[in-house]
Design a protein around this motif. Sequence first.
Motif, PDB file in Angstrom:
ATOM      1  N   ASP A  26     -54.701   7.432 -26.739  1.00 20.55           N
ATOM      2  CA  ASP A  26     -56.090   7.700 -26.324  1.00 20.55           C
ATOM      3  C   ASP A  26     -57.106   7.181 -27.341  1.00 20.55           C
ATOM      4  O   ASP A  26     -58.187   7.761 -27.510  1.00 20.55           O
ATOM      5  CB  ASP A  26     -56.327   9.207 -26.092  1.00 20.55           C
ATOM      6  CG  ASP A  26     -55.746   9.659 -24.752  1.00 20.55           C
ATOM      7  OD1 ASP A  26     -55.467   8.791 -23.912  1.00 20.55           O
ATOM      8  OD2 ASP A  26     -55.585  10.870 -24.563  1.00 20.55           O
ATOM      9  N   THR A  70     -47.293  12.884 -20.044  1.00 20.16           N
ATOM     10  CA  THR A  70     -48.337  13.732 -20.618  1.00 20.16           C
ATOM     11  C   THR A  70     -48.263  13.615 -22.135  1.00 20.16           C
ATOM     12  O   THR A  70     -47.172  13.451 -22.695  1.00 20.16           O
ATOM     13  CB  THR A  70     -48.176  15.206 -20.178  1.00 20.16           C
ATOM     14  OG1 THR A  70     -49.163  16.018 -20.811  1.00 20.16           O
ATOM     15  CG2 THR A  70     -46.799  15.730 -20.549  1.00 20.16           C
ATOM     16  N   GLU A  75     -50.551  14.426 -26.111  1.00 18.96           N
ATOM     17  CA  GLU A  75     -51.625  15.108 -26.838  1.00 18.96           C
ATOM     18  C   GLU A  75     -51.683  14.534 -28.252  1.00 18.96           C
ATOM     19  O   GLU A  75     -50.652  14.296 -28.885  1.00 18.96           O
ATOM     20  CB  GLU A  75     -51.355  16.616 -26.902  1.00 18.96           C
ATOM     21  CG  GLU A  75     -52.475  17.438 -27.476  1.00 18.96           C
ATOM     22  CD  GLU A  75     -53.663  17.593 -26.547  1.00 18.96           C
ATOM     23  OE1 GLU A  75     -54.742  18.008 -27.025  1.00 18.96           O
ATOM     24  OE2 GLU A  75     -53.528  17.292 -25.351  1.00 18.96           O
ATOM     25  N   LYS A 102     -49.196  22.734 -25.258  1.00 14.68           N
ATOM     26  CA  LYS A 102     -50.048  22.169 -24.212  1.00 14.68           C
ATOM     27  C   LYS A 102     -49.343  21.041 -23.474  1.00 14.68           C
ATOM     28  O   LYS A 102     -49.427  20.922 -22.247  1.00 14.68           O
ATOM     29  CB  LYS A 102     -51.361  21.659 -24.818  1.00 14.68           C
ATOM     30  CG  LYS A 102     -52.363  21.151 -23.790  1.00 14.68           C
ATOM     31  CD  LYS A 102     -53.664  20.717 -24.441  1.00 14.68           C
ATOM     32  CE  LYS A 102     -54.700  20.344 -23.403  1.00 14.68           C
ATOM     33  NZ  LYS A 102     -54.242  19.270 -22.497  1.00 14.68           N
ATOM     34  N   VAL A 103     -48.628  20.181 -24.213  1.00 15.38           N
ATOM     35  CA  VAL A 103     -47.895  19.083 -23.576  1.00 15.38           C
ATOM     36  C   VAL A 103     -46.834  19.626 -22.627  1.00 15.38           C
ATOM     37  O   VAL A 103     -46.670  19.145 -21.494  1.00 15.38           O
ATOM     38  CB  VAL A 103     -47.266  18.173 -24.647  1.00 15.38           C
ATOM     39  CG1 VAL A 103     -46.283  17.192 -24.020  1.00 15.38           C
ATOM     40  CG2 VAL A 103     -48.341  17.416 -25.402  1.00 15.38           C
ATOM     41  N   ARG A 119     -46.807  22.557 -21.147  1.00 19.39           N
ATOM     42  CA  ARG A 119     -47.439  23.227 -19.992  1.00 19.39           C
ATOM     43  C   ARG A 119     -47.923  22.214 -18.960  1.00 19.39           C
ATOM     44  O   ARG A 119     -47.898  22.489 -17.755  1.00 19.39           O
ATOM     45  CB  ARG A 119     -48.611  24.094 -20.462  1.00 19.39           C
ATOM     46  CG  ARG A 119     -48.200  25.371 -21.173  1.00 19.39           C
ATOM     47  CD  ARG A 119     -49.371  26.320 -21.339  1.00 19.39           C
ATOM     48  NE  ARG A 119     -50.459  25.735 -22.112  1.00 19.39           N
ATOM     49  CZ  ARG A 119     -50.567  25.806 -23.425  1.00 19.39           C
ATOM     50  NH1 ARG A 119     -49.619  26.432 -24.127  1.00 19.39           N
ATOM     51  NH2 ARG A 119     -51.588  25.266 -24.063  1.00 19.39           N
ATOM     52  N   ASP A 120     -48.380  21.051 -19.432  1.00 17.97           N
ATOM     53  CA  ASP A 120     -48.884  20.022 -18.514  1.00 17.97           C
ATOM     54  C   ASP A 120     -47.773  19.173 -17.909  1.00 17.97           C
ATOM     55  O   ASP A 120     -48.034  18.350 -17.030  1.00 17.97           O
ATOM     56  CB  ASP A 120     -49.878  19.102 -19.241  1.00 17.97           C
ATOM     57  CG  ASP A 120     -51.140  19.846 -19.665  1.00 17.97           C
ATOM     58  OD1 ASP A 120     -51.394  20.934 -19.119  1.00 17.97           O
ATOM     59  OD2 ASP A 120     -51.855  19.335 -20.547  1.00 17.97           O
ATOM     60  N   CYS A 121     -46.553  19.340 -18.396  1.00 17.94           N
ATOM     61  CA  CYS A 121     -45.443  18.489 -17.958  1.00 17.94           C
ATOM     62  C   CYS A 121     -44.838  19.034 -16.656  1.00 17.94           C
ATOM     63  O   CYS A 121     -44.727  20.257 -16.487  1.00 17.94           O
ATOM     64  CB  CYS A 121     -44.387  18.457 -19.055  1.00 17.94           C
ATOM     65  SG  CYS A 121     -43.072  17.262 -18.782  1.00 17.94           S
ATOM     66  N   PRO A 122     -44.453  18.174 -15.710  1.00 14.94           N
ATOM     67  CA  PRO A 122     -43.798  18.630 -14.478  1.00 14.94           C
ATOM     68  C   PRO A 122     -42.528  19.425 -14.791  1.00 14.94           C
ATOM     69  O   PRO A 122     -41.805  19.109 -15.745  1.00 14.94           O
ATOM     70  CB  PRO A 122     -43.474  17.328 -13.741  1.00 14.94           C
ATOM     71  CG  PRO A 122     -44.445  16.341 -14.275  1.00 14.94           C
ATOM     72  CD  PRO A 122     -44.675  16.718 -15.703  1.00 14.94           C
TER      73      PRO A 122
END
Length: 345
Positions: free
Chosen positions: A114, A180, A182, A271-272, A274-277
């Motif tokens: 990013d 995903t 971070e 966080k990674v 939690r956002d992962c399928p």
Amino acid sequence: MTATLERLRRCHFAVDLGAARTRVYVRGSGLIVDQPSVAAVNTRTDALIAVGEFAEKMTGRTPNYIRVVRPISGGTVVDIEMAQRMLRQLLGGKVRRSLRRRPFLRAAACTPHDADPLAQRATIETLVGLGARRVELVDTLIAAAVGCGLPVERAEATMVMVCGAAATQVAVLSLGSIVTAERIPVGGEAVDHAIVQHLRHEHALVLPAQSVRPLQLALSGNGLSPHGPDSTEIHGRDVATGLARSVRVDTAAVRDAIQTPLTAILDGIGKVLRDCPPDLVADLADRGITMVGGSALLPGLDQMLRQYTGMPVYIAERPDTCAVQGLGAMLEGRIRPLVLDPLAG
């Protein structure tokens, strides 16, 4: 990913511009530069005095007219001209001449996940100043995963954690792409800084700039785990008198002092995940996390991550050079592209 690999195979050299160290890989020659990202300049004449390890040894020991600078911060070039001068000296005249003989010189470079367009532009201009006609940018997370041998091209989850000096990057990859990720602005330098501040406030001790990493001194033995030594001796300078002094430091207090930066890293990993399928998280329960980067060698950090996530945690064989070796593998064509043939209607 196929098109990217095709372009990377045309590149002649690759650069990993890190906040701590700069590494250069030349196709056919391998890793030829692995030096600290430091330069020393004479402010009176603007002449470059030293680069790399010699310049790093000069930190804190120079007269007023010599300035030691770090043109790269957090994987981002903050001083393009100085970064170009540093790279020219690190490469040496023979390598620069051999690269300039290429009819259409191409380069590849790692960029943090990013990274904003301005940071990417700074990296490109730095390599263009070395003679590159085209610069390919590769996400550090993908390059590091390839460099440590993870099967990123498969339809299964792989999790990589790049522990840098200025930042920590965490990602879950599948099918050759980042699912995903971070980027946490906390790295080895933040942990070192926390220890230095603890020694200053609690023991009135200032560590010399060229001492062995305070991290390795204070966390000897089992490091972050409570099973390590109860105390360790630290040598430094007294804040009030300026005289040399030694103190015995309680390692449990040091572990408490570095909890703040480490908690930020753990929050980023959470966080990674939690956002992962869910299907990919199930893969990670068996495959675990692979740590790369120089700060991955922080004693006991892998144990802390294992306790926090409940997943296996591995440290790459050569964690500090994984990113540039991953770029090198792409340059040399050792990575097979993923080809998805469309189904006939």
